[in-house]
Write a protein that holds these residues in place. Structure first.
Motif, PDB file in Angstrom:
ATOM      1  N   ARG A 224      49.831  59.957  45.345  1.00  0.00           N
ATOM      2  CA  ARG A 224      50.834  58.951  45.752  1.00  0.00           C
ATOM      3  C   ARG A 224      52.229  59.552  45.609  1.00  0.00           C
ATOM      4  N   ASP A 225      52.972  59.429  46.683  1.00  0.00           N
ATOM      5  CA  ASP A 225      54.356  59.941  46.682  1.00  0.00           C
ATOM      6  C   ASP A 225      55.193  59.093  45.718  1.00  0.00           C
ATOM      7  N   ILE A 226      55.761  59.768  44.728  1.00  0.00           N
ATOM      8  CA  ILE A 226      56.551  59.010  43.717  1.00  0.00           C
ATOM      9  C   ILE A 226      58.014  59.436  43.739  1.00  0.00           C
ATOM     10  N   ARG A 227      58.479  59.870  44.892  1.00  0.00           N
ATOM     11  CA  ARG A 227      59.898  60.266  44.972  1.00  0.00           C
ATOM     12  C   ARG A 227      60.819  59.089  44.690  1.00  0.00           C
ATOM     13  N   GLN A 228      60.517  57.924  45.223  1.00  0.00           N
ATOM     14  CA  GLN A 228      61.391  56.748  44.981  1.00  0.00           C
ATOM     15  C   GLN A 228      61.351  56.340  43.511  1.00  0.00           C
ATOM     16  N   ARG A 229      60.118  56.420  42.922  1.00  0.00           N
ATOM     17  CA  ARG A 229      60.034  56.045  41.518  1.00  0.00           C
ATOM     18  C   ARG A 229      60.799  57.033  40.646  1.00  0.00           C
ATOM     19  N   ARG A 230      60.633  58.318  40.967  1.00  0.00           N
ATOM     20  CA  ARG A 230      61.390  59.331  40.226  1.00  0.00           C
ATOM     21  C   ARG A 230      62.891  59.096  40.349  1.00  0.00           C
ATOM     22  N   GLN A 231      63.366  58.746  41.565  1.00  0.00           N
ATOM     23  CA  GLN A 231      64.787  58.478  41.767  1.00  0.00           C
ATOM     24  C   GLN A 231      65.222  57.272  40.937  1.00  0.00           C
ATOM     25  N   ALA A 232      64.363  56.239  40.953  1.00  0.00           N
ATOM     26  CA  ALA A 232      64.698  55.044  40.164  1.00  0.00           C
ATOM     27  C   ALA A 232      64.723  55.368  38.682  1.00  0.00           C
ATOM     28  N   GLU A 233      63.787  56.216  38.229  1.00  0.00           N
ATOM     29  CA  GLU A 233      63.767  56.589  36.817  1.00  0.00           C
ATOM     30  C   GLU A 233      65.009  57.403  36.448  1.00  0.00           C
ATOM     31  N   ARG A 234      65.418  58.325  37.357  1.00  0.00           N
ATOM     32  CA  ARG A 234      66.639  59.100  37.093  1.00  0.00           C
ATOM     33  C   ARG A 234      67.849  58.184  36.997  1.00  0.00           C
ATOM     34  N   GLU A 235      67.919  57.245  37.960  1.00  0.00           N
ATOM     35  CA  GLU A 235      69.053  56.320  37.936  1.00  0.00           C
ATOM     36  C   GLU A 235      69.037  55.451  36.682  1.00  0.00           C
ATOM     37  N   LEU A 236      67.818  55.036  36.288  1.00  0.00           N
ATOM     38  CA  LEU A 236      67.715  54.235  35.074  1.00  0.00           C
ATOM     39  C   LEU A 236      68.146  55.043  33.858  1.00  0.00           C
ATOM     40  N   GLN A 237      67.715  56.314  33.806  1.00  0.00           N
ATOM     41  CA  GLN A 237      68.095  57.157  32.678  1.00  0.00           C
ATOM     42  C   GLN A 237      69.598  57.418  32.663  1.00  0.00           C
ATOM     43  N   GLU A 238      70.158  57.639  33.853  1.00  0.00           N
ATOM     44  CA  GLU A 238      71.601  57.851  33.942  1.00  0.00           C
ATOM     45  C   GLU A 238      72.346  56.607  33.451  1.00  0.00           C
ATOM     46  N   ALA A 239      71.801  55.429  33.848  1.00  0.00           N
ATOM     47  CA  ALA A 239      72.433  54.187  33.400  1.00  0.00           C
ATOM     48  C   ALA A 239      72.345  54.049  31.883  1.00  0.00           C
ATOM     49  N   ARG A 240      71.154  54.420  31.351  1.00  0.00           N
ATOM     50  CA  ARG A 240      70.997  54.365  29.909  1.00  0.00           C
ATOM     51  C   ARG A 240      71.935  55.342  29.209  1.00  0.00           C
ATOM     52  N   ASP A 241      72.050  56.548  29.765  1.00  0.00           N
ATOM     53  CA  ASP A 241      72.965  57.541  29.177  1.00  0.00           C
ATOM     54  C   ASP A 241      74.405  57.042  29.219  1.00  0.00           C
ATOM     55  N   PHE A 242      74.748  56.402  30.353  1.00  0.00           N
ATOM     56  CA  PHE A 242      76.108  55.885  30.493  1.00  0.00           C
ATOM     57  C   PHE A 242      76.381  54.778  29.467  1.00  0.00           C
TER      58      PHE A 242
END
Length: 523
Positions: free
Chosen positions: A76-94
């Motif tokens: 299963r292509d998880i590019r969108q999920r990976r992007q969402a996880e990166r954005e979530l992590q960036e938000a958490r870091d911020f």
């Protein structure tokens, strides 16, 4: 062997991940000889165009009827999920960065067990507690509540409404120093866990300013309300009364409810309408009014004389005037009575001395004529009586002249001018030259200053003081000294001599007009 077909489509790192998973799970599965085995790997899958696609691969191993292992793989292509996880992590870091770099002190406690799980540097600077002091420990370890009752009220509010805003409290740091803070608290939820976020804003400076202002206002109110002078605060713009004290009510008769919000013009307080314009003129020219006398009309209609003092000052954030009224009605009446009494006394003294001169001159003339014609022609007792009569008439004439001079002191006074006291002393000593030579007096003096005075009366002062020293001297050689010293804004003079002195019990008497302690036969 089983992994090889799958591995061909993966990056080396992903191949290693799959191999490690198989090595850990597959031998046991094969040994069982039945059942299924599934595991999921997130791998990087190269594409034909050279790009890498993050893929979630679910691999299921199962035995078929023949006992062979079959493999079913689902990608299963998880590019969108990976992007969402990166954005979530960036938000958490911020958010983490915001939390820890925020200048407002913050702490985070888990609600279930009240364990402090985080706090920023600002919290450490304010409270003195380091992260090592409280992380992983219950909130009780960071005891910043100076008043336990305030802590109970804080959490009562939280329990009631689910959050707390702008709760002011007295807080103490780790060192015991007490200040003030405004606290905000609210519940946040993350990953199914509830936390309590607390903000502690230091308001010590503001509270101290507020307390100082409140104390100043209380001091002003106390001084204003208890002041014996009649005080009033009026708005500068139109002059309406904003505040009066009890002394003002006693003087004017107006209760606060009768006068506040109204102006002096509306109440017809100025007895002379022109005085109001004069007060405004003085205020405009000088910025204040000092000791200006005028007549006012009280509530009852009675007229009173007052001395008014006015200063500009801010009151309740607006430009106002502070007025002080001193009732001088009685003082003015007494001053007028004194002026009239002095005038009458002066007139009486002048008339009395003038009218007494005529009969006294006649008596003195007759007695002196008797002395000239019948001296040594009558017996010794008659000569003694005539001598006493002549001496008494001469003394009476001198007393009348002294009384007349005394009554003219104010009337003969001259406007003050800058004079040299050295010159006035020289004049006085010139008038006393014969007495100084006869008494062989030795007179010294300090350097005398320039002063503002009446030169004629200063000569009289020196002459009287030095003359008394000569008159009431002892047997020893007479020494007289005039001293002078600076005393604040004035000069203090002292005339000292080594004469007979004055017994302290007679101090009050000897300085009365025309008083003496000794008979004329002795001095």
């Amino acid at each position: 062997v089983l992994a090889q077909p799958v591995g061909d489509a993966l990056t080396p790192e992903s191949q290693q991940l799959v191999s490690d998973t198989l090595a850990a799970n597959l031998p046991g599965f094969i040994a069982r000889g039945s059942g299924t085995l599934s595991f999921v790997n997130e791998v990087d899958q190269p594409c034909k165009d050279g790009s890498i696609v993050p893929t979630e691969v679910t691999t299921t191993y199962m035995f078929d009827e023949e006992g062979k292992v079959q493999i079913v793989g689902v990608s299963r292509d998880i590019r969108q999920r990976r992007q969402a996880e990166r954005e979530l992590q960036e938000a958490r870091d911020f958010l983490y960065k915001l939390f820890h770099q925020d200048p407002i002190p913050k702490t985070l406690a888990r609600l279930s067990d009240r364990v402090l799980v985080d706090g920023n540097e600002a919290a450490g600077r304010l409270t003195g507690y380091s992260r090592e002091d409280y992380l992983g420990k219950t909130a009780d370890v960071m005891d910043v509540w100076a008043d336990p009752a305030e802590r109970r009220r804080f959490f009562e509010i939280y329990q009631r409404q689910g959050y707390v805003r702008d709760f002011e409290m007295a807080f103490k740091s780790k060192s015991g120093e007490v200040g003030w803070a405004s606290v905000n608290g609210e519940m946040i939820e993350q990953a199914g866990e509830k936390y309590f976020l607390t903000e502690i804003i230091d308001i010590t400076g503001r509270k101290r300013t507020e307390l100082a202002l409140r104390q100043s206002q209380e001091n002003f109110a106390r001084a204003f309300d208890t002041n014996p002078a009649a005080l009033a605060v009026t708005r500068l713009e139109e002059g309406c009364f904003l505040r009066i004290n009890a002394a003002h009510t006693r003087l004017m008769g107006y209760e606060p409810g009768e006068i506040l919000g109204r102006t002096a013009g509306e109440l017809d307080i100025y007895a002379n309408p022109g005085e109001r314009q004069e007060v405004l003129r003085l205020l405009a020219e000088n910025g204040s009014v000092q000791d200006h006398e005028l007549a006012i009309r009280t509530k009852s209609g009675a007229l009173r004389d007052v001395a008014i003092f006015i200063e500009q000052f801010p009151f309740d954030g607006q430009p106002c005037l502070l007025s002080a009224l001193l009732d001088i009605t009685e003082r003015k009446r007494m001053a007028e009575d004194l002026r009239r009494s002095n005038a009458e006394l002066e007139q009486f003294a002048y008339i009395a001395s003038h009218d007494l001169q005529e009969p006294l001159r006649t008596v003195a003339g007759m007695v002196q004529l008797l002395q000239r014609r019948y001296q040594n022609r009558l017996d010794e007792r008659a000569d003694e009586y005539i001598h006493y009569a002549v001496e008494a008439s001469e003394r009476m004439q001198k007393l009348i002249n002294d009384l007349l001079d005394y009554s003219r002191v104010d009337r003969q006074g001259r406007p003050f001018q800058s004079i040299s006291l050295d010159e006035t002393l020289v004049s006085a000593l010139g008038n006393l030259r014969a007495a100084l030579v006869d008494s062989q007096a030795h007179l010294t003096h300090d350097p005398l200053p320039m002063v503002r005075a009446d030169p004629v009366q200063m000569v009289q002062v020196w002459q009287n003081l030095v003359g008394n020293a000569i008159k009431f001297r002892a047997e020893r050689p007479l020494e007289i000294h005039i001293g002078v010293e600076r005393d604040a804004g004035s000069w203090r003079f002292a005339v000292r001599d080594n004469g007979i002195g004055i017994d302290p019990q007679y101090f009050e008497r000897v300085f009365l007009v025309f008083q003496r302690l000794h008979t004329r036969s002795k001095y």
